[in-house]
Every structure is written in C-alpha cells, then in structure tokens.
Design a protein around this motif. Sequence first.
Motif, mmCIF file in Angstrom:
data_model
loop_
_atom_site.group_PDB
_atom_site.id
_atom_site.type_symbol
_atom_site.label_atom_id
_atom_site.label_comp_id
_atom_site.label_asym_id
_atom_site.label_seq_id
_atom_site.Cartn_x
_atom_site.Cartn_y
_atom_site.Cartn_z
ATOM 1 N N ALA A 137 4.346 -11.340 23.550
ATOM 2 C CA ALA A 137 5.210 -10.345 24.192
ATOM 3 C C ALA A 137 4.900 -8.990 23.581
ATOM 4 C CB ALA A 137 6.686 -10.693 23.992
ATOM 5 N N HIS A 138 5.210 -7.933 24.313
ATOM 6 C CA HIS A 138 4.814 -6.593 23.881
ATOM 7 C C HIS A 138 6.014 -5.681 23.658
ATOM 8 C CE1 HIS A 138 0.561 -7.330 24.470
ATOM 9 N NE2 HIS A 138 0.854 -7.907 25.619
ATOM 10 N N LEU A 139 5.765 -4.649 22.870
ATOM 11 C CA LEU A 139 6.749 -3.594 22.693
ATOM 12 C C LEU A 139 6.031 -2.258 22.637
ATOM 13 C CD1 LEU A 139 8.202 -3.089 19.121
ATOM 14 C CD2 LEU A 139 5.912 -3.986 19.558
ATOM 15 N N ARG A 195 16.088 -6.395 24.817
ATOM 16 C CA ARG A 195 15.146 -7.519 24.732
ATOM 17 C C ARG A 195 15.893 -8.823 24.487
ATOM 18 N NH1 ARG A 195 9.704 -7.981 23.658
ATOM 19 N NH2 ARG A 195 9.560 -5.724 23.322
ATOM 20 N N GLN A 242 11.025 -14.731 19.806
ATOM 21 C CA GLN A 242 9.891 -14.072 20.438
ATOM 22 C C GLN A 242 9.085 -13.329 19.388
ATOM 23 O OE1 GLN A 242 10.304 -10.628 23.326
ATOM 24 N NE2 GLN A 242 9.665 -12.230 24.762
ATOM 25 N N VAL A 263 6.524 -10.336 18.886
ATOM 26 C CA VAL A 263 6.183 -9.135 19.646
ATOM 27 C C VAL A 263 5.012 -8.405 18.997
ATOM 28 C CG1 VAL A 263 8.543 -8.910 20.483
ATOM 29 C CG2 VAL A 263 7.853 -7.657 18.434
ATOM 30 N N THR A 277 7.619 -1.461 14.522
ATOM 31 C CA THR A 277 7.701 -2.801 15.111
ATOM 32 C C THR A 277 8.573 -3.713 14.258
ATOM 33 O OG1 THR A 277 5.516 -2.562 16.109
ATOM 34 C CG2 THR A 277 6.346 -4.804 15.854
#
Length: 329
Positions: A6-8, A58, A70, A72, A99
């Motif tokens: 998953a991305h941020l 999220r 999750q 990220v 992050t």
Amino acid sequence: MIDMHAHLFPPITRQEAQALDATQAPWLRIDSAERGMIMRGAQEFRPVHSPLWDADARIADLDHHGVDMQIVCATPIMFGYALDPAKVADWAARMNDLTLAHCMRHPTRLKALAQVPLQDTDRACREASRAQASGHVGVQIGNHVGDRDLDDEQLVEFLHHCGSNGIPVLVHPWDMMGGARMKKWMLPWLVSMPAETSLGILSLILSGAFERLPRALKLCFAHGGGAFAFTLGRADNAWRHRDIVRKDCPQPPSRYVDRFYVDSAVFDERALRLLVDVMGSERVMLGSDHPFPLGEQQIGQLVSQSGCLSAQEKRRILSDNAKTFFNLA
C-alpha cells in the motif's frame, strides 16, 4: 489480514519539495479534507484521496475492508533516483521519518517501508540501516535506476547489504518503458508495469545475480511479479535451447522461484491460481496497491473468496507469509 503493498504520500508542501528540485520534486496539494493532487513542480500528476496522507482516514478504510494491518510505502514518484544523490539522501530520510510518523498514529495497525537514494549505493545502504533501526520493517525500491537494472553490480551490492542485515525488500515498478508509444488508456500501467517487473526478476535470474546473493535475502516483487508467472515457460524453453540465454545462469529460470516472493495483486482468480501454482502458496502475500484506483477495490476479496485455494493457502497468503517475511509478531 495483512496488506503488505500500500502507498502513502506525506503532506509535503511545494516549498519543501523545492529543496530537492524546483521542477521535478513531487509535493501534495490538498484541495479539501478528502481530495488532493500529487504535483510535480507546477504540473498536476495524479488526483488522490485522503487515505493517502491521512492515517485516520486510512484506518477507516482498513476497518471497512476488514484489514488488521497494512504495510505502507512511498508512492514511486517520490524516489528521486535521477536527482542529486546528496539531496535525495536527505529527502529520503525526511520522507522515511514522515512515513514512520504516519504509522505511529496507529502503531499496531500500520507499519512502514523506507525509501533510499538507490542511485548511490553507500548512501542507500546507510539509509536502509538507519530506517531499520528507527522502526521500519523493510525498504521499497524501484526496479531500475535509469538504464541500470537489478543485475547492476551496485544494485546487487545494495541487495546483498539488505540480505546480510535482515532488511526485507519490496521491488516496485516505476519510470516505465515505452515512452511515446504508451499514448493513452493508462497503457504504461497496463502494459509497461508488468513488463518492468518481469524484467527485474529475469535480470536477477539470467545474470546469475541470485547465485551471488545470500539466500537470507527477503525479496518481494509487486503486482504478482508482473508477467513472470505466465511467461516462465517461455524463459525455461529459451534457457534450454539457446546458449546465449543460459550463458550466465547455471540453472533453468524456474529453479529460482524459491528466491523471491510476489504479492497477490493480479485481480483475476485464474491468474491467482497460476501464480500460486508457479510460486507456491508460501511465497505469495496479500497486496492491494491501496489507496489507488487500480488497486484491489475490496482488499483481500480475491484471495478470501477464491474457490481454488484451500483454507491453509488462504491463511498463508492473507497473513502468515507476511508475518514471516517482515518479522512481525
């Protein structure tokens, strides 16, 4: 369920991005509580929604999908591999700290992968180790740096560092091939991304790089390994019949599938069955590509509702493999 892909994108301002590069560095324009735009300099790059930068949003998504944890990582436009290595090293450290802060709002639900200045091996190794010490559970890298693929000796050196120091690595395609021929219809994402991922895997196999890397290296390729599973028979056939293919590779390509993992983001049950048949259920992990539109819209549904996987296979893919890969309690 553990979603490991998953991305941020942290809420970086244009002024902060200019410290890296005034025209190319990405930043986030937040237009409302729910909507924003990833920018590159003055140019709009991609519309996005709040789970990309808001940890609480999220978690609300994860609760809706029934995801327990999750992992990220950066949106690949943040890599900066073509820019000044010293500046990118500072940028990567800043992004990694942000992050980690994103994840620390919900520390039992969110875990972080770091980014590194991969164009500079020494700096990349230092940042990977610093991030590991600060609480990241691994690193994410792009599948190439300019014209250098993963078999490049400096990139192999970085992978060796990660393998020797217990740092898991997720390889994500980026800066896709094709150029002007990929005119529209999101063809770079539909055609070039799977090709880039397959190129990364085969560059490690056919160059003999896996023969030089420690077996302790934990390496995962995003998007189901791209086109690799479907074209593995073609690669084995070429290895058997063309000496130029096997010149640097002592074993058929299919003998190396135990050296890496893939995620489950293939979006089709037949493709998932092939992937598990090729890789083994112990080397596939749930990955959604959340929160982007091309990600799995109901996280984990493909695996959990599959009629061709056993309960044990589902459990491995949905959680157990990620626990092992990322050393999660």
